[in-house]
Design a protein around this motif. Structure first.
Motif, PDB file in Angstrom:
ATOM      1  N   GLY A  77      27.634  32.802 -24.013  1.00 48.82           N
ATOM      2  CA  GLY A  77      27.159  32.976 -25.386  1.00 48.82           C
ATOM      3  C   GLY A  77      28.027  32.230 -26.384  1.00 48.82           C
ATOM      4  O   GLY A  77      27.527  31.572 -27.313  1.00 48.82           O
ATOM      5  N   VAL A  78      29.370  32.314 -26.203  1.00 43.35           N
ATOM      6  CA  VAL A  78      30.269  31.570 -27.089  1.00 43.35           C
ATOM      7  C   VAL A  78      30.046  30.076 -26.948  1.00 43.35           C
ATOM      8  O   VAL A  78      30.042  29.322 -27.942  1.00 43.35           O
ATOM      9  CB  VAL A  78      31.727  31.940 -26.774  1.00 43.35           C
ATOM     10  CG1 VAL A  78      32.704  31.033 -27.516  1.00 43.35           C
ATOM     11  CG2 VAL A  78      31.998  33.391 -27.148  1.00 43.35           C
ATOM     12  N   PHE A  79      29.829  29.597 -25.725  1.00 38.30           N
ATOM     13  CA  PHE A  79      29.586  28.173 -25.498  1.00 38.30           C
ATOM     14  C   PHE A  79      28.279  27.730 -26.159  1.00 38.30           C
ATOM     15  O   PHE A  79      28.212  26.635 -26.746  1.00 38.30           O
ATOM     16  CB  PHE A  79      29.550  27.892 -23.991  1.00 38.30           C
ATOM     17  CG  PHE A  79      29.258  26.463 -23.659  1.00 38.30           C
ATOM     18  CD1 PHE A  79      30.191  25.474 -23.916  1.00 38.30           C
ATOM     19  CD2 PHE A  79      28.051  26.096 -23.072  1.00 38.30           C
ATOM     20  CE1 PHE A  79      29.926  24.147 -23.612  1.00 38.30           C
ATOM     21  CE2 PHE A  79      27.774  24.785 -22.770  1.00 38.30           C
ATOM     22  CZ  PHE A  79      28.718  23.798 -23.032  1.00 38.30           C
ATOM     23  N   ALA A  80      27.255  28.570 -26.098  1.00 39.11           N
ATOM     24  CA  ALA A  80      25.984  28.213 -26.732  1.00 39.11           C
ATOM     25  C   ALA A  80      26.131  28.144 -28.254  1.00 39.11           C
ATOM     26  O   ALA A  80      25.591  27.230 -28.909  1.00 39.11           O
ATOM     27  CB  ALA A  80      24.921  29.233 -26.336  1.00 39.11           C
ATOM     28  N   VAL A  81      26.879  29.071 -28.840  1.00 35.99           N
ATOM     29  CA  VAL A  81      27.086  29.050 -30.294  1.00 35.99           C
ATOM     30  C   VAL A  81      27.881  27.816 -30.702  1.00 35.99           C
ATOM     31  O   VAL A  81      27.579  27.156 -31.710  1.00 35.99           O
ATOM     32  CB  VAL A  81      27.792  30.344 -30.729  1.00 35.99           C
ATOM     33  CG1 VAL A  81      28.190  30.267 -32.201  1.00 35.99           C
ATOM     34  CG2 VAL A  81      26.890  31.535 -30.502  1.00 35.99           C
ATOM     35  N   VAL A  82      28.906  27.466 -29.929  1.00 33.36           N
ATOM     36  CA  VAL A  82      29.697  26.272 -30.240  1.00 33.36           C
ATOM     37  C   VAL A  82      28.854  25.017 -30.130  1.00 33.36           C
ATOM     38  O   VAL A  82      28.962  24.095 -30.960  1.00 33.36           O
ATOM     39  CB  VAL A  82      30.922  26.210 -29.309  1.00 33.36           C
ATOM     40  CG1 VAL A  82      31.641  24.879 -29.452  1.00 33.36           C
ATOM     41  CG2 VAL A  82      31.877  27.348 -29.611  1.00 33.36           C
ATOM     42  N   LEU A  99      30.192  28.491 -16.701  1.00 29.88           N
ATOM     43  CA  LEU A  99      29.906  28.437 -18.138  1.00 29.88           C
ATOM     44  C   LEU A  99      28.418  28.298 -18.411  1.00 29.88           C
ATOM     45  O   LEU A  99      27.935  28.742 -19.461  1.00 29.88           O
ATOM     46  CB  LEU A  99      30.675  27.262 -18.751  1.00 29.88           C
ATOM     47  CG  LEU A  99      30.744  27.183 -20.266  1.00 29.88           C
ATOM     48  CD1 LEU A  99      31.468  28.392 -20.824  1.00 29.88           C
ATOM     49  CD2 LEU A  99      31.442  25.900 -20.699  1.00 29.88           C
ATOM     50  N   LEU A 100      27.686  27.690 -17.473  1.00 23.57           N
ATOM     51  CA  LEU A 100      26.259  27.452 -17.692  1.00 23.57           C
ATOM     52  C   LEU A 100      25.356  28.431 -16.967  1.00 23.57           C
ATOM     53  O   LEU A 100      24.141  28.437 -17.207  1.00 23.57           O
ATOM     54  CB  LEU A 100      25.903  26.018 -17.236  1.00 23.57           C
ATOM     55  CG  LEU A 100      26.665  24.886 -17.919  1.00 23.57           C
ATOM     56  CD1 LEU A 100      26.271  23.549 -17.312  1.00 23.57           C
ATOM     57  CD2 LEU A 100      26.419  24.881 -19.417  1.00 23.57           C
ATOM     58  N   SER A 101      25.891  29.244 -16.072  1.00 25.26           N
ATOM     59  CA  SER A 101      25.049  30.125 -15.253  1.00 25.26           C
ATOM     60  C   SER A 101      25.052  31.571 -15.708  1.00 25.26           C
ATOM     61  O   SER A 101      24.558  32.431 -14.990  1.00 25.26           O
ATOM     62  CB  SER A 101      25.513  30.062 -13.790  1.00 25.26           C
ATOM     63  OG  SER A 101      26.849  30.506 -13.689  1.00 25.26           O
ATOM     64  N   TRP A 102      25.597  31.870 -16.877  1.00 31.23           N
ATOM     65  CA  TRP A 102      25.628  33.230 -17.426  1.00 31.23           C
ATOM     66  C   TRP A 102      26.317  34.217 -16.473  1.00 31.23           C
ATOM     67  O   TRP A 102      25.981  35.403 -16.461  1.00 31.23           O
ATOM     68  CB  TRP A 102      24.218  33.736 -17.758  1.00 31.23           C
ATOM     69  CG  TRP A 102      23.581  32.969 -18.873  1.00 31.23           C
ATOM     70  CD1 TRP A 102      22.771  31.905 -18.756  1.00 31.23           C
ATOM     71  CD2 TRP A 102      23.713  33.242 -20.266  1.00 31.23           C
ATOM     72  NE1 TRP A 102      22.376  31.430 -19.990  1.00 31.23           N
ATOM     73  CE2 TRP A 102      22.949  32.269 -20.955  1.00 31.23           C
ATOM     74  CE3 TRP A 102      24.390  34.201 -21.032  1.00 31.23           C
ATOM     75  CZ2 TRP A 102      22.851  32.237 -22.338  1.00 31.23           C
ATOM     76  CZ3 TRP A 102      24.305  34.154 -22.405  1.00 31.23           C
ATOM     77  CH2 TRP A 102      23.545  33.183 -23.056  1.00 31.23           C
ATOM     78  N   ARG A 103      27.286  33.705 -15.683  1.00 29.92           N
ATOM     79  CA  ARG A 103      28.058  34.634 -14.855  1.00 29.92           C
ATOM     80  C   ARG A 103      28.899  35.543 -15.738  1.00 29.92           C
ATOM     81  O   ARG A 103      29.068  36.727 -15.471  1.00 29.92           O
ATOM     82  CB  ARG A 103      28.961  33.857 -13.891  1.00 29.92           C
ATOM     83  CG  ARG A 103      29.735  34.757 -12.935  1.00 29.92           C
ATOM     84  CD  ARG A 103      30.730  33.965 -12.121  1.00 29.92           C
ATOM     85  NE  ARG A 103      30.061  32.894 -11.376  1.00 29.92           N
ATOM     86  CZ  ARG A 103      30.712  31.926 -10.715  1.00 29.92           C
ATOM     87  NH1 ARG A 103      32.027  31.909 -10.722  1.00 29.92           N
ATOM     88  NH2 ARG A 103      30.054  30.993 -10.083  1.00 29.92           N
ATOM     89  N   VAL A 127      39.871  19.959  -8.317  1.00 30.18           N
ATOM     90  CA  VAL A 127      38.626  19.367  -8.854  1.00 30.18           C
ATOM     91  C   VAL A 127      37.457  20.320  -8.665  1.00 30.18           C
ATOM     92  O   VAL A 127      36.608  20.490  -9.568  1.00 30.18           O
ATOM     93  CB  VAL A 127      38.356  18.009  -8.174  1.00 30.18           C
ATOM     94  CG1 VAL A 127      37.017  17.440  -8.607  1.00 30.18           C
ATOM     95  CG2 VAL A 127      39.479  17.025  -8.496  1.00 30.18           C
ATOM     96  N   ALA A 128      37.376  20.961  -7.500  1.00 31.65           N
ATOM     97  CA  ALA A 128      36.282  21.902  -7.252  1.00 31.65           C
ATOM     98  C   ALA A 128      36.378  23.111  -8.184  1.00 31.65           C
ATOM     99  O   ALA A 128      35.350  23.634  -8.646  1.00 31.65           O
ATOM    100  CB  ALA A 128      36.315  22.352  -5.793  1.00 31.65           C
ATOM    101  N   ALA A 129      37.608  23.551  -8.490  1.00 32.02           N
ATOM    102  CA  ALA A 129      37.769  24.679  -9.403  1.00 32.02           C
ATOM    103  C   ALA A 129      37.259  24.337 -10.801  1.00 32.02           C
ATOM    104  O   ALA A 129      36.630  25.172 -11.467  1.00 32.02           O
ATOM    105  CB  ALA A 129      39.230  25.098  -9.457  1.00 32.02           C
ATOM    106  N   GLN A 130      37.498  23.103 -11.251  1.00 32.21           N
ATOM    107  CA  GLN A 130      36.976  22.710 -12.564  1.00 32.21           C
ATOM    108  C   GLN A 130      35.447  22.700 -12.555  1.00 32.21           C
ATOM    109  O   GLN A 130      34.794  23.153 -13.515  1.00 32.21           O
ATOM    110  CB  GLN A 130      37.501  21.316 -12.942  1.00 32.21           C
ATOM    111  CG  GLN A 130      39.014  21.179 -12.903  1.00 32.21           C
ATOM    112  CD  GLN A 130      39.712  22.154 -13.812  1.00 32.21           C
ATOM    113  OE1 GLN A 130      39.187  22.562 -14.841  1.00 32.21           O
ATOM    114  NE2 GLN A 130      40.921  22.545 -13.412  1.00 32.21           N
ATOM    115  N   GLY A 131      34.861  22.206 -11.461  1.00 34.24           N
ATOM    116  CA  GLY A 131      33.399  22.232 -11.372  1.00 34.24           C
ATOM    117  C   GLY A 131      32.837  23.642 -11.332  1.00 34.24           C
ATOM    118  O   GLY A 131      31.788  23.927 -11.932  1.00 34.24           O
ATOM    119  N   GLU A 132      33.542  24.539 -10.637  1.00 31.82           N
ATOM    120  CA  GLU A 132      33.086  25.936 -10.600  1.00 31.82           C
ATOM    121  C   GLU A 132      33.183  26.595 -11.971  1.00 31.82           C
ATOM    122  O   GLU A 132      32.350  27.428 -12.327  1.00 31.82           O
ATOM    123  CB  GLU A 132      33.916  26.701  -9.573  1.00 31.82           C
ATOM    124  CG  GLU A 132      33.644  26.261  -8.138  1.00 31.82           C
ATOM    125  CD  GLU A 132      34.691  26.782  -7.174  1.00 31.82           C
ATOM    126  OE1 GLU A 132      35.635  27.446  -7.650  1.00 31.82           O
ATOM    127  OE2 GLU A 132      34.585  26.516  -5.959  1.00 31.82           O
TER     128      GLU A 132
END
Length: 896
Positions: free
Chosen positions: A838-843, A828-832, A818-823
């Motif tokens: 970028g792909v997520f923002a376009v989608v 995906l949201l922290s621009w790591r 569960v923690a791995a899914q949260g990480e």
């Protein structure tokens, strides 16, 4: 109850089916049924394009164990034939699933009481779309035992014919071949010819039928021309199977024997062993499955050996010795059964063979076993003279149907003396006797491990099964404190003395076997070393294996000159062993021995001990199979037992490729490692689907350990004569964590074997295992009402703790997922990963535009159609979005 010698058949009449689910995309289905019962499979014909098919077919099954029929289950699976041809009604096996039915054996009706029953079709999984029912009639029939065979001769024969038969019987027993009907008729007296003249036409008709059924036997009969053949000559012809000769002999006897009466028809002969094997009936060598009583005994621990694998019948022959009436040359024996011919070593009259041979049931291509004894010929006195042939002393034959069976815990079958036939002395006494024992057993027999095996190359040392223990490892700690009264050796050259440093640098070197460690350098006479007594205060750690090396060598050496100041040896038998670090081991002074000019070169102060409170890790920590300390005083009783049954393998890739590249072979064996115990199965030669059926057991001291299993290809037995034997090739490997196994449960699974190649991961076969982890768990109610601190024994408390630790380990694994899914969401949201974000923002932008332009009901309808799409448009690979999310980085790699 079924009478002795009778057999039982189960008849399944597949009548019809109603209201089936259409599966062909055109509103119909091409249905056929597959029925499985007692290890047998039958199939009906395909009814094309019919949701209410009519079969009316009867399928018969042979029941191997009528007493266990009530515990068996009949399973019927209904399929839609995708490639059915409407004209012929045939199709390939397999297709879309239409439903299944399971019927218990206890509900089978007796013949005459059967009735048509409609069974509703069941689903295979939750998502299966199944409907309809199928009509079946199931009943069983008990066939009466076959009558005894007809008498070989009529009662009307006179005394002369009976005397002639008595003379012919010993000749047939010695030679093993029946004379031809024509030769017997020529040798018979005139009275017998007249008696046989009446039924001559019937005998010709029987011979014609026999010749039509067995043309091969007729061809061999013409070639031999009615001549007798001894067993020794039969072996020289290549050791061909004797079943054809036996069958021909039976045919000749049946043809030569006249019917008892012209008006009465002879009863049908009893089915032969080969016919029973073809029909699926268990023969005399068949080991039936365990009964309910045996299974209950195995569950209670009374006889739990080899209950995870199939018990395979073997024919055991134990040859002890031979006794010759006269003669002093060495004797040897030869065993012949079908295509197998095995020869023992030569032994004198006072010596014994004491050998055991085990023949697999699949290699028994004949119905008799023959043991022949030979005497080695004397070597010629002069060179160049021809070597005479070995003398044939006789043979003894055993019918496989009369061999006794043995199953442990029965005691071993004692060997007995047998008089050889086929050769006698001039005074009529037997020429030789042989002491042996013959029985039918399984791989549970204690004689199996040291026996000659027909399926693993015989007595080859590199193909036999074995189990061995790894040596116990200890940490040897050497603490070097200081040295005193050192007498340095004189430099070999005066120039070296002038160029040398003012203060020589010394270090201590210790050696145990091939392990060498050194301390740091200390200048002699400096402020750090004192006046002339250098001090180190360093620890050197060695790994010592039992049995220990005799000595630990300690030497003081000079860095500049490269010469040893002196050395001393410490016997490991006098080293102190400690189980904890509460008390320091005693220190000792070691006198250093120099060269002849310096017998006493000083002394060194050390502290040596064997650390028994630690476990030496000889494998990776994450796959460790043993974490116990080396000291016996710290060992605890086991918490359970691990049993592994190596059943077999399937679809192994060829490891030895021929020079032409057109063929290959694999000689596979399995190695299992858990704790200090290694187990290796025997090697099955030249098989891509080997069956071992061997079982091993280990004591478990910690459930959070790992069992390692590997499959290898044996190449060493072929290179036994070379100087450097080749290394066995690994086919595949797998690991099983004991913490994932439920206690007191049998896991019978097929595990894939994979190997990493330059082109990627490749599947190289499958391994079938049966695993059981037995752990006596304490009473939960007693644990609930137990006080704090606990008043129960230490082993019970430790067992509770291990069980709680296993549950906590599973909970920790779930929380980690569960923690791995949260990480991944956070990444995906922290621009790591800038590209992923970028792909997520376009989608997200495209999804917002679609939601804005398309009505919500239309979007919901499209999603529903996509979810309910036909299986033809579905793939086995995960979706692109799911695959993209699973590839996002998590922080699990940072956890130590």
């Amino acid at each position: 109850m079924v009478a002795e010698g009778a057999r039982r058949r189960v008849v399944v009449e597949v009548c019809n089916a109603r209201n089936l689910m259409p599966k062909d995309g055109q509103g119909t289905a091409c249905a056929y049924a597959v029925v499985d019962f007692d290890g047998q499979r039958r199939r009906t014909a395909t009814r094309p394009r019919d949701l209410n098919p009519q079969w009316g077919e009867r399928l018969e099954f042979l029941v191997h164990d009528p007493d266990a029929m009530a515990s068996e289950t009949l399973e019927l699976n209904l399929y839609n034939d995708k490639k059915a041809i409407a004209a012929t009604g045939s199709g390939r096996r397999g297709g879309t699933f239409l439903g299944k039915v399971k019927v218990a054996g206890a509900s089978f009706a007796k013949a005459g009481d059967e009735a048509l029953v409609y069974y509703p079709l069941e689903k295979r999984s939750v998502f299966s779309q199944i409907k309809g029912e199928i009509g079946l009639k199931i009943w069983f029939v008990d066939d009466p035992p076959p009558p005894p065979p007809a008498a070989p001769a009529a009662e009307e024969k006179g005394a002369d014919a009976a005397a002639a038969d008595k003379k012919e019987a010993p000749a047939e027993g010695k030679e093993g071949k029946a004379p031809d009907a024509a030769a017997a008729a020529a040798a018979a007296p005139a009275e017998e010819k007249k008696a046989e003249a009446a039924p001559a036409e019937e005998k010709k008709a029987e011979e014609a039928k026999t010749e039509e059924n067995k043309p091969e036997a007729a061809e061999k009969k013409d070639d031999k021309g009615g001549k007798k053949k001894s067993p020794e000559n039969g072996k020289k012809d290549g050791g061909k199977p004797k079943e054809e000769g036996k069958a021909k002999e039976e045919d000749k006897k049946d043809a030569a024997a006249p019917p008892p009466s012209p008006s009465k028809q002879a009863p049908p002969p009893s089915p032969s062993k080969k016919d029973l094997a073809i029909a699926g009936i268990a023969g005399d060598l068949e080991i039936r499955p365990q009964s309910a009583a045996e299974k209950s005994m195995a569950a209670s621990g009374a006889s739990a050996s080899y209950d995870l694998v199939d018990r395979v019948p073997y024919l055991f022959v134990r040859l002890l010795k031979a006794k010759r009436h006269g003669g002093g040359q060495p004797l040897y024996a030869q065993l012949a059964i079908g295509t197998h011919a095995v020869r023992t070593r030569a032994a004198t009259a006072a010596d014994e063979w004491d050998l055991v041979f085990a023949f697999h049931k699949d290699s028994l291509t004949d119905t008799s076993l023959e043991v022949t004894v030979h005497e080695e010929a004397k070597k010629p006195a002069k060179e160049g003279e021809p070597v005479p042939a070995d003398a044939h002393l006789g043979f003894v034959s055993f019918d496989l149907q009369e061999v006794p069976k043995r199953s442990p815990p029965d005691s071993a079958l004692a060997p007995q003396w047998y008089t050889l036939e086929g050769h006698g002395s001039e005074d009529g006494a037997a020429a030789c006797d042989v002491m042996l024992a013959v029985w039918v057993g399984t791989q549970v027999d204690e004689a199996f491990q040291e026996a000659w095996h027909s399926d693993s190359g015989g007595y080859l040392v590199h193909t036999r099964s074995k189990a061995y223990l790894s040596p116990k490892l200890w940490y040897l700690r050497l603490s070097v404190i200081q040295a005193q009264d050192l007498r340095l050796p004189s430099p070999p050259d005066a120039k070296v003395k002038q160029c040398g440093p003012m203060f020589p640098e010394l270090y201590v070197k210790a050696q145990l076997g091939a392990q060498v460690f050194k301390t740091g350098r200390v200048p002699l006479g400096s402020a750090a070393a004192g006046t002339s007594n250098p001090s180190w205060n360093e620890d050197l750690l060695f790994v010592a294996a039992e049995p220990f090396d005799p000595f630990l060598t300690v030497a003081v050496e000079d860095v500049f000159s490269g010469q040893a100041v002196g050395q001393a040896r410490v016997p490991l038998s006098t080293v102190h062993r400690r189980a904890d670090d509460r008390v320091e081991p005693p220190s000792r002074w070691l006198n250093l021995c120099g060269d002849e000019a310096r017998p006493y070169a000083g002394r060194v102060h050390v502290r040596v001990c064997l650390e028994g409170g630690y476990h030496v890790l000889d494998e990776a920590a994450n796959v460790a199979s043993d974490v116990r300390a080396a000291s016996k005083h710290l060992s605890k009783p086991p918490v359970g037992m691990l049993e592994v049954g190596v059943r077999g393998a399937a679809n192994l890739v060829p490891m030895k490729i021929a020079k032409d590249g057109a063929s290959g072979s694999t000689d596979a064996y399995v190695v299992l490692k858990y704790g200090p115990k290694w187990a290796r199965t025997r090697t099955i030669l030249d098989q891509f689907n080997p069956r071992w059926n061997e079982q091993y057991a280990w004591d478990v001291f910690d459930p959070c350990t790992v069992l390692t299993i590997a499959v290898f290809d044996n190449v060493r037995y072929k290179a036994a004569g070379g100087d450097t034997p080749a290394k066995d090739s690994r086919i595949g490997k797998l690991r099983v964590r004991l913490s994932t196994l439920d206690t007191n449960r049998v896991y019978t699974n097929t595990f894939p074997l994979t190997a990493v190649h330059p082109v990627g991961v490749r599947k190289v076969g499958e391994l079938e295992l049966a695993i059981r982890f037995t752990c006596p768990s304490p009473d939960e109610l007693d644990e609930e009402f137990d006080g704090l601190p606990s008043c129960r024994p230490a082993d019970v408390v430790r067992m509770r703790y291990d069980r709680l630790r296993a549950v906590a380990g599973r909970a920790q694994t779930l929380l980690g997922d569960v923690a791995a899914q949260g990480e991944r969401v956070e990444a995906l949201l922290s621009w790591r990963d800038p590209r992923a974000t970028g792909v997520f923002a376009v989608v997200c932008l495209l999804a917002a535009l679609v939601l804005y332009a398309v009505p919500f009901k239309v979007l919901l309808l499209g999603m529903g159609f996509y979810y309910l799409r036909h299986p033809r448009f579905r793939g086995d690979m995960p979706s692109a979005g799911f695959n993209f999310f699973r590839r996002l980085p998590s922080l699990s790699d940072r956890v130590l």
